[in-house]
Design an enzyme around this catalytic site. Sequence first.
Site, mmCIF file in Angstrom:
data_model
loop_
_atom_site.group_PDB
_atom_site.id
_atom_site.type_symbol
_atom_site.label_atom_id
_atom_site.label_comp_id
_atom_site.label_asym_id
_atom_site.label_seq_id
_atom_site.Cartn_x
_atom_site.Cartn_y
_atom_site.Cartn_z
ATOM 1 N N HIS A 204 -30.632 11.224 39.806
ATOM 2 C CA HIS A 204 -32.230 10.471 40.217
ATOM 3 C C HIS A 204 -31.709 9.107 39.707
ATOM 4 O O HIS A 204 -31.070 8.652 39.279
ATOM 5 C CB HIS A 204 -32.906 10.924 38.804
ATOM 6 C CG HIS A 204 -33.947 12.140 38.812
ATOM 7 N ND1 HIS A 204 -33.297 12.880 38.618
ATOM 8 C CD2 HIS A 204 -34.876 12.572 38.482
ATOM 9 C CE1 HIS A 204 -33.877 14.536 38.418
ATOM 10 N NE2 HIS A 204 -35.692 13.991 38.453
ATOM 11 N N GLU A 207 -35.432 5.885 42.914
ATOM 12 C CA GLU A 207 -37.359 5.654 42.695
ATOM 13 C C GLU A 207 -37.153 4.425 41.720
ATOM 14 O O GLU A 207 -38.421 3.535 42.594
ATOM 15 C CB GLU A 207 -37.550 6.510 41.292
ATOM 16 C CG GLU A 207 -38.500 7.340 41.134
ATOM 17 C CD GLU A 207 -39.073 7.984 40.209
ATOM 18 O OE1 GLU A 207 -40.336 9.265 39.600
ATOM 19 O OE2 GLU A 207 -38.192 7.799 38.650
ATOM 20 N N ASP A 286 -42.593 17.346 39.020
ATOM 21 C CA ASP A 286 -43.035 17.906 37.614
ATOM 22 C C ASP A 286 -44.536 18.189 38.375
ATOM 23 O O ASP A 286 -45.722 17.569 37.968
ATOM 24 C CB ASP A 286 -43.295 16.663 36.597
ATOM 25 C CG ASP A 286 -41.851 16.506 36.338
ATOM 26 O OD1 ASP A 286 -40.939 16.508 35.641
ATOM 27 O OD2 ASP A 286 -41.459 15.150 36.879
#
EC number: 3.5.4.2
Length: 347
Positions: A204, A207, A286
């Site tokens: 990740h 973001e 999610d």
Amino acid sequence: MVSVEFLQELPKCEHHLHLEGTLEPDLLFPLAKRNDIILPEGFPKSVEELNEKYKKFRDLQDFLDYYYIGTNVLISEQDFFDLAWAYFKKVHKQGLVHAEVFYDPQSHTSRGISIETVTKGFQRACDKAFSEFGITSKLIMCLLRHIEPEECLKTIEEATPFIKDGTISALGLDSAEKPFPPHLFVECYGKAASLNKDLKLTAHAGEEGPAQFVSDALDLLQVTRIDHGINSQYDEELLDRLSRDQTMLTICPLSNVKLQVVQSVSELPLQKFLDRDVPFSLNSDDPAYFGGYILDVYTQVSKDFPHWDHETWGRIAKNAIKGSWCDDKRKNGLLSRVDEVVTKYSH
């Protein structure tokens, strides 16, 4: 705008899906009861109340607080199987054909649950998804970046048998991004990569963190994929690099809105990435917490980018297939199916 029927039939790959993030309230409460787990004071008492809370998170940390409470209800191998199987049943109906899914063993080993219990439960669901639905899948073990790198090294040690035998196909890095830059995890990535030359690496980045974190993940961690990566839009040299190397970004539009990264899906630089030939896939992240699974994501993006025609969507679906970690035979079969669906709906 293209039809929902077209988007449903389009063969879809998912690369940014946290299995723990598929824990719907209507499974969370029964698992809490099954395992005699007392939820904390102030936690919503019903499915309806919890669904309401999930509609509005202040930011990434507010979501993570609820996410980690939710993981506490997962105890047995059967619980982990039930969780992943519920996900596969949903997405099968939405036209998903290949999934590369994250899981966070440290959320469970910190509670005394073995990495074997977690991994075997999830792998059983992956096996069943293939035998019943023909969905191919890969498990990506994520390290939680808010946990000390020394502890993360121990997690890699514990996971060694699963990395060596290929049950774990890839290593990822998730959780709160800004305070924990990629350079902290260089040793962890090096260690994992040394255990199996075929282990894939992702992280990740970009973001809530800057474009520099994307560059650092590529340079320092040697990843070949970037999860999220939307802040790459602010670095022209990085965009050139992502395009040249065909490094896929796994973008999560509904998640970005829910966590206030952008105010609407239309603000995402998806058209810019297409114009610059930066490959990306569209993902649900999610979905239990962010209000939508893979088809919901595709549908919302089509509303916010109504000028995208069948060919554009075919290109997006093909980029997702090409960026997947399945074998060439599987990729070629899926690419042909995309052509068939695009041709069917274009006439």
